[in-house]
Design an enzyme around this catalytic site. Structure first.
Site, PDB file in Angstrom:
ATOM      1  CE  LYS A  94     -44.730  61.465 -13.760  1.00  9.44           C
ATOM      2  NZ  LYS A  94     -44.485  61.567 -12.382  1.00  9.44           N
ATOM      3  CD  GLU A 116     -41.439  66.278 -22.454  1.00 12.70           C
ATOM      4  OE1 GLU A 116     -42.073  65.912 -21.375  1.00 12.70           O
ATOM      5  OE2 GLU A 116     -41.951  66.318 -23.354  1.00 12.70           O
ATOM      6  CB  SER A 383     -49.129  60.110  -7.048  1.00 11.25           C
ATOM      7  OG  SER A 383     -48.305  61.262  -6.192  1.00 11.25           O
TER       8      SER A 383
HETATM    9  C1  LIG Z   1     -45.077  62.865 -11.839  1.00 12.09           C
HETATM   10  C2  LIG Z   1     -45.512  62.820 -10.509  1.00 12.09           C
HETATM   11  C3  LIG Z   1     -46.456  63.602 -10.127  1.00 12.09           C
HETATM   12  C4  LIG Z   1     -46.873  64.746 -10.812  1.00 12.09           C
HETATM   13  O1  LIG Z   1     -47.666  64.565 -11.696  1.00 12.09           O
HETATM   14  P1  LIG Z   1     -49.209  64.733 -12.147  1.00 12.09           P
HETATM   15  O2  LIG Z   1     -49.504  64.795 -13.598  1.00 12.09           O
HETATM   16  O3  LIG Z   1     -49.575  66.131 -11.578  1.00 12.09           O
HETATM   17  O4  LIG Z   1     -49.601  63.540 -11.451  1.00 12.09           O
HETATM   18  C5  LIG Z   1     -47.148  63.458  -8.895  1.00 12.09           C
HETATM   19  N1  LIG Z   1     -46.534  62.186  -7.896  1.00 12.09           N
HETATM   20  C6  LIG Z   1     -45.712  61.533  -8.368  1.00 12.09           C
HETATM   21  C7  LIG Z   1     -45.218  60.217  -7.485  1.00 12.09           C
HETATM   22  C8  LIG Z   1     -45.236  61.577  -9.656  1.00 12.09           C
HETATM   23  O5  LIG Z   1     -44.158  60.798 -10.187  1.00 12.09           O
END
Ligand SMILES: *Cc1c(COP(=O)(O)O)cnc(C)c1O
Length: 401
Positions: A94, A116, A383
């Site tokens: 993010k 938000e 992620s």
């Molecule tokens: C917010 C988040 C996601 C999901 O968001 P995407 O927009 O689908 O990438 C996935 N993994 C983590 C660690 C997140 O914080």
């Protein structure tokens, strides 16, 4: 509210039939201003240089591409590589988007950022980037979520943000979105609305995709260094779809590279308690875009469920719907249980505690690795890191003991 589809840029905001901008008239000037500013800035060498400099010196890019030897042996097939977005400052991908949009806001002369947040991850990312770039930050959050995510609320406050508790409606994310939009309409002159995934009206899905594409661009270079070729398969989890599109986008023209998006299968597809929008949703309009949504036969948004808050969203980025329809990408679902298993497996075998969102991708990657066999390379985008999920995992795991 009166909704129209403004098509001043008819081609740019569309992915096949999806995307577009379905917004109240009062927001059209703000959206137009954003689209024009971005078109200009994305070609601006100073903007590109600043962005890339903050990504490396503040956020820690490039993130490593790690060959997960133990996981590979355990899965028993293709080689599995992990793209370590969990090592990015803030603990998830993010940060890429939050820095990019805060920089954009600054160059547009805005002094105040609003966002938000549901689980709080996007709120924290926004607060972090705003603080670093000297911008005022206010975050809307449903009262229920404020209660459930006390730690993230405190984190945002530590980072200098003001958190507004929203007491209307179901007191969750969708009510927080309504309040943020109301704020934007009133304060559009000095305020930038920072969206956290590849969702919302054009140009947001495009902007967020561009900022997250650094993930895929680095994978391409790093794979080439390690294997002298492209990966065979890319796997990423899909909530709104930003880490997945960031992974996929630089590879879209390489048809040999297979793309897999992994959605939250929750308690299983038949239970109805999941958040697999691409797997079980249908066409509709939500949050300013035409996309797939999880809705009942009257068009009411269904209650979604996932063990991971970040995947628990009833819509999905419009470009993913297009990639699914043209069969360029595949979308699959992994259940809470399977994600939890992968969470434990990766922690035990590689010493990496993944976010529960990312554990969905890891789970499916192991399945694929087994299926396609040796001499193939799979890259999984990790992620985020799992520190935020430890308590949740403890609660779930207790049932087993
Ligand atoms: C917010 C988040 C996601 C999901 O968001 P995407 O927009 O689908 O990438 C996935 N993994 C983590 C660690 C997140 O914080």
């Amino acid at each position: 509210m009166f909704m129209i589809n403004l098509s001043k840029y008819p081609l740019k905001g569309k992915y096949g039939n999806y995307g577009g901008k379905y917004i109240p008239e009062t927001l059209i000037p703000a959206i137009d201003e954003l689209a024009e500013a971005y078109e200009k800035l994305k070609k601006d060498p100073k903007f590109k240089k600043d962005f890339s400099s903050y990504l490396s010196h503040y956020a820690g890019r490039p993130t490593p591409l790690y060959f997960a030897k133990n996981l590979t042996t355990y899965a028993g097939g293709a080689r599995i590589f992990l793209k370590r977005e969990d090592l990015l400052h803030g603990g998830a991908h993010k940060t890429n988007n939050c820095i990019g949009q805060c920089l954009l806001a600054k160059r547009m002369g805005k002094t105040r950022i609003i966002a938000e947040t549901g689980a709080g991850q996007h709120g924290v990312g926004t607060a972090m980037a705003a603080s670093m770039l000297g911008l005022k930050c206010e975050v809307y959050m449903g009262a229920l979520d404020v209660k459930r995510q006390r730690l993230n609320v405190y984190r945002m406050e530590l980072l200098g943000a003001k958190v507004h508790t929203v007491n209307s409606g179901t007191r969750t994310l969708k009510d927080a979105i309504n309040e943020a939009i109301r704020d934007w309409i009133i304060n559009v002159k000095d305020t930038y609305y920072l969206i956290g995934s590849v969702v919302g009206p054009h140009p947001y899905p495009m902007i967020v995709r561009d900022f997250q594409s650094i993930i895929g661009r680095e994978i391409k270079v790093q794979m080439n260094e390690i294997t002298n070729s492209l990966p065979d398969i890319l796997v990423a989890c899909v909530g709104g779809g930003s880490n997945a599109i960031g992974t996929f986008y630089p590879f879209i023209d390489y048809s040999k590279v297979r793309l897999y998006g992994v959605e939250a299968g929750g308690m299983g597809m038949r239970s109805g308690r999941h958040a697999a929008t691409l797997g079980a949703g249908s066409e509709g309009i939500l949050h300013g875009m035409r996309t797939y949504i999880l809705q009942d036969k009257d068009g009411q948004i269904k209650n979604t469920h996932s063990i991971s808050a970040g995947l628990d969203y009833p819509g999905v980025g419009p470009q993913h719907v297009h990639l699914k329809e043209i069969k360029r990408a595949n979308y699959v679902a992994v259940t809470d249980r399977e994600a939890l298993d992968a969470f434990h497996t990766l922690s035990r075998l590689e010493g990496i505690i993944p976010a529960l969102e990312s554990a969905h991708a890891v789970s499916y990657a192991m399945k694929l690795a087994r299926k396609i066999g040796r001499r193939k390379d799979i890259v999984v985008t990790l992620s985020g890191r799992g520190d935020k999920d430890i308590e949740e995992v403890m609660r779930f795991t207790k049932f087993k003991r």
